[in-house]
Design an enzyme around this catalytic site. Structure first.
Site, PDB file in Angstrom:
ATOM      1  N   LYS A 142       0.845  -1.081   0.084  1.00 22.81           N
ATOM      2  CA  LYS A 142      -0.016   0.067   0.031  1.00 22.81           C
ATOM      3  C   LYS A 142       0.940   1.198   0.139  1.00 22.81           C
ATOM      4  O   LYS A 142       1.694   1.433   0.848  1.00 22.81           O
ATOM      5  CB  LYS A 142      -0.873  -0.081   1.302  1.00 22.81           C
ATOM      6  CG  LYS A 142      -2.096   0.989   1.207  1.00 22.81           C
ATOM      7  CD  LYS A 142      -2.871   0.751   2.297  1.00 22.81           C
ATOM      8  CE  LYS A 142      -3.831   1.933   2.392  1.00 22.81           C
ATOM      9  NZ  LYS A 142      -4.779   1.550   3.868  1.00 22.81           N
ATOM     10  N   ARG A 175       0.356  -5.131   3.622  1.00 28.04           N
ATOM     11  CA  ARG A 175      -0.890  -5.502   4.390  1.00 28.04           C
ATOM     12  C   ARG A 175      -1.355  -6.881   3.995  1.00 28.04           C
ATOM     13  O   ARG A 175      -0.981  -7.392   2.673  1.00 28.04           O
ATOM     14  CB  ARG A 175      -1.814  -4.379   3.941  1.00 28.04           C
ATOM     15  CG  ARG A 175      -3.249  -4.891   4.243  1.00 28.04           C
ATOM     16  CD  ARG A 175      -4.289  -3.864   4.454  1.00 28.04           C
ATOM     17  NE  ARG A 175      -4.713  -3.522   2.999  1.00 28.04           N
ATOM     18  CZ  ARG A 175      -5.560  -2.659   2.524  1.00 28.04           C
ATOM     19  NH1 ARG A 175      -5.797  -1.824   3.729  1.00 28.04           N
ATOM     20  NH2 ARG A 175      -6.056  -2.248   1.490  1.00 28.04           N
ATOM     21  N   ASP A 192     -16.783   0.299  -0.231  1.00 26.79           N
ATOM     22  CA  ASP A 192     -15.417  -0.259  -0.646  1.00 26.79           C
ATOM     23  C   ASP A 192     -14.551  -0.627   0.522  1.00 26.79           C
ATOM     24  O   ASP A 192     -13.584  -1.098   0.266  1.00 26.79           O
ATOM     25  CB  ASP A 192     -14.693   0.753  -1.537  1.00 26.79           C
ATOM     26  CG  ASP A 192     -14.605   2.135  -1.026  1.00 26.79           C
ATOM     27  OD1 ASP A 192     -15.652   2.689  -0.591  1.00 26.79           O
ATOM     28  OD2 ASP A 192     -13.506   2.634  -0.904  1.00 26.79           O
ATOM     29  N   ASN A 193     -14.922  -0.252   1.741  1.00 22.54           N
ATOM     30  CA  ASN A 193     -13.855  -0.528   2.966  1.00 22.54           C
ATOM     31  C   ASN A 193     -14.682  -1.586   3.899  1.00 22.54           C
ATOM     32  O   ASN A 193     -14.702  -1.421   5.072  1.00 22.54           O
ATOM     33  CB  ASN A 193     -13.647   0.670   3.530  1.00 22.54           C
ATOM     34  CG  ASN A 193     -12.727   1.676   2.913  1.00 22.54           C
ATOM     35  OD1 ASN A 193     -12.097   1.278   2.057  1.00 22.54           O
ATOM     36  ND2 ASN A 193     -13.095   3.059   3.342  1.00 22.54           N
TER      37      ASN A 193
HETATM   38  P1  AMP Z   1      -9.800   4.934   0.974  1.00 24.81           P
HETATM   39  O1  AMP Z   1     -10.401   6.142   1.433  1.00 24.81           O
HETATM   40  O2  AMP Z   1      -8.437   4.782   1.419  1.00 24.81           O
HETATM   41  O3  AMP Z   1     -10.521   3.798   1.046  1.00 24.81           O
HETATM   42  O4  AMP Z   1      -9.805   5.178  -0.761  1.00 24.81           O
HETATM   43  C1  AMP Z   1     -10.833   5.466  -1.368  1.00 24.81           C
HETATM   44  C2  AMP Z   1     -10.320   5.359  -3.002  1.00 24.81           C
HETATM   45  O5  AMP Z   1      -9.401   6.292  -3.094  1.00 24.81           O
HETATM   46  C3  AMP Z   1      -9.476   3.948  -3.259  1.00 24.81           C
HETATM   47  O6  AMP Z   1      -9.793   3.529  -4.714  1.00 24.81           O
HETATM   48  C4  AMP Z   1      -7.996   4.305  -3.150  1.00 24.81           C
HETATM   49  O7  AMP Z   1      -7.038   3.469  -3.918  1.00 24.81           O
HETATM   50  C5  AMP Z   1      -7.993   5.786  -3.557  1.00 24.81           C
HETATM   51  N1  AMP Z   1      -6.819   6.454  -2.916  1.00 24.81           N
HETATM   52  C6  AMP Z   1      -6.755   6.996  -1.777  1.00 24.81           C
HETATM   53  N2  AMP Z   1      -5.642   7.560  -1.609  1.00 24.81           N
HETATM   54  C7  AMP Z   1      -5.030   7.582  -2.767  1.00 24.81           C
HETATM   55  C8  AMP Z   1      -3.636   8.086  -3.423  1.00 24.81           C
HETATM   56  N3  AMP Z   1      -3.002   8.771  -2.548  1.00 24.81           N
HETATM   57  N4  AMP Z   1      -3.536   7.812  -4.765  1.00 24.81           N
HETATM   58  C9  AMP Z   1      -4.157   7.179  -5.389  1.00 24.81           C
HETATM   59  N5  AMP Z   1      -5.592   6.744  -5.180  1.00 24.81           N
HETATM   60  C10 AMP Z   1      -5.841   6.675  -3.707  1.00 24.81           C
HETATM   61 MG    MG Z   2     -10.433   1.810   1.016  1.00 26.12          MG
END
Ligand code: AMP
Ligand code: MG
Length: 460
Positions: free
Chosen positions: A103, A167, A239-240
């Site tokens: 990650k 992870r 998605d989480n």
């Molecule tokens: P999360 O809130 O971390 O579950 O992420 C939600 C979405 O945003 C997922 O598709 C992640 O892969 C994408 N995402 C979060 N942070 C980044 C990042 N720094 N660069 C690219 N995609 C991101």
């Molecule tokens: Mg996520």
């Protein structure tokens, strides 16, 4: 470096993922290594080159997974691993298939506006909190390694040290993985995914409805376990939300200090959608989204809707039963529905008097809980009715952790790590590995007014 890969996701249809290697970094350095977990996975030694993504080990089949999801209630048709890459899978010492995922490993076709990177703070936060969760006996993804990259990552605060987390998960299948195919009308892919998920996680489920019921049950247990330790996930987007029932994505999560049903930490959760007390309702909402996706598999939609509705509507009862059991054991009771007011009265008293959640339950066994309350008379009255139920103190000691990863400790740990001092990380991690054992009293202590961390930020 030898990793005994046994990959299955890469054999799924092309549209499920994009094959690509991690993006190399300049100066990888191993910061944290989970030797015991590595041993379970058959991985002999730490290797900063591999766990930064610079070297793709033999047998790996690196890929970014496609998924979608509801974010704060709004459907986003295209998410996916935007900053993560699945190296591959191994079968662990217990015979369970595990994903090994990097990650913060660089951009992918799913990065949208993001840089595909992570900075050290959220990487260490996820490392510490996910391992603490595991030690508490709560299903979760785990942390194998944290590596600094030597490259800065630009965030609102300015340039920050970049890092990569490795992870480990029993899979990265989410409600959003089902949603993406259902929404696009790719029913054959949805069927393939459903069969894969059943075989990998719930082999006793014999149909999509069986899968739905199994995931509902696992999520009900999971969310109740969070409630029992005062955990607030903060971003319960679909998605989480895993199909395995493991906790995933430690972004703006936090454990509460003072008890409050309405507590929110995440700075992006402006409507308090994911407040502590809302989590059970949100879990049901998320399962309704999984149900909606699975219904697409059936020709007789009316019948499928009826069946799925029945399963999702049964979830509040599952949550309630699990809640009573969990909070019962915290009070040393094999609780019956008649005990519900006893538990609720204590929580109401804790909330109105700002009592510390973890320390109050821990102190009940030692008879020092009174100190947590300003209105001691009210507490004494409650205690008399509780004592009349003859609580089992051994059960309480097993059910009430003495130490949780408190936010102010995590923040202090991150601040130290940024300056190169990993001692607070080591101390915290070591103490959290034995949450039912008394250790450094400093780590048990709630924050002082100056130490309080009022909000947490997303790990991006
Ligand atoms: P999360 O809130 O971390 O579950 O992420 C939600 C979405 O945003 C997922 O598709 C992640 O892969 C994408 N995402 C979060 N942070 C980044 C990042 N720094 N660069 C690219 N995609 C991101
Ligand atoms: Mg996520």
């Amino acid at each position: 470096m030898q990793i005994p890969f046994d990959n299955s996701y890469t054999k799924l249809p092309d549209g499920f993922f994009t094959r690509l290697d991690p993006t190399p970094v300049s100066a990888p350095r191993m910061l944290a290594w989970n030797g015991a977990l590595a041993c379970n996975l058959g991985i002999a030694q730490p290797d900063a080159q591999v766990f930064s993504g610079n070297v793709v080990p033999e047998g790996a089949a690196p890929l970014a997974q496609l998924y979608a999801g509801h974010q704060f209630g709004q459907y986003n048709p295209q998410l996916g691993d935007g900053r993560a890459i699945l190296l591959g899978e191994v079968i662990d010492s217990a015979g369970t298939r595990r994903d090994i995922q990097l990650k913060g490993s660089g951009p992918t076709p799913y990065s949208r506006m993001g840089d595909g990177r992570a900075w050290l703070g959220p990487v260490l936060r996820e490392y510490v909190v996910s391992e603490a969760m595991h030690a508490l006996g709560i299903p979760t993804t785990r942390a194998l390694a944290a590596v600094t990259t030597g490259d800065p990552v630009l965030r609102e605060q300015g340039p920050l040290p970049g890092a990569v987390l490795t992870r480990i998960a029993s899979s990265h299948l989410r409600v959003g993985t089902f949603q993406v195919f259902a929404h696009r009308g790719q029913i054959d892919d949805l069927r393939t995914l459903t069969d894969y998920a059943i075989a990998r996680h719930w082999p006793q489920a014999d149909s999509p409805m069986g899968l739905l019921a199994a995931v509902c049950a696992a999520q009900a247990e999971l969310i109740t376990a969070w409630m029992s330790v005062g955990f607030i996930h903060g971003v319960m987007n679909t998605d989480n939300c895993t199909i395995s029932g493991e906790t995933i994505d430690y972004g703006p999560c936090a454990f509460m200090d003072a008890y409050s049903e309405a507590r929110v930490f995440s700075s992006i959760d402006r409507t308090a959608r994911y407040a502590y007390g809302n989590q059970p309702r949100i879990a049901v909402w998320n399962m309704a989204q999984l149900a909606t996706a699975l219904i697409q598999l059936f020709d007789d939609k009316d019948q499928a809707i009826q069946d799925a509705t029945k399963i999702v509507h049964a979830m509040p009862d599952l949550l309630q039963t699990a809640w009573l059991r969990r909070f019962g054991t915290k009070l040393g009771l094999n609780a019956t529905p008649e005990d519900q007011p006893l538990i609720e009265d204590l929580l109401a008293m804790m909330q109105s008097q700002g009592a510390d959640f973890t320390n109050t339950f821990a102190a009940l066994a030692t008879d020092q809980a009174r100190d947590q309350f300003s209105d001691r008379q009210a507490f004494d009255t409650w205690r008399d009715s509780w004592q009349a139920r003859k609580p089992d103190t051994d059960l309480m000691a097993r059910s009430n952790p003495l130490i949780i990863p408190r936010n102010h400790r995590i923040e202090a740990m991150i601040e130290a790590a940024v300056t190169g001092d990993m001692a607070p990380f080591e101390r915290l991690n070591t103490a959290l590995a034995q949450p039912f054992t008394k250790t450094d009293p400093n780590l048990h202590r709630p924050p002082t007014d100056q130490e309080i961390v009022p909000a947490t930020f997303c790990g991006t």
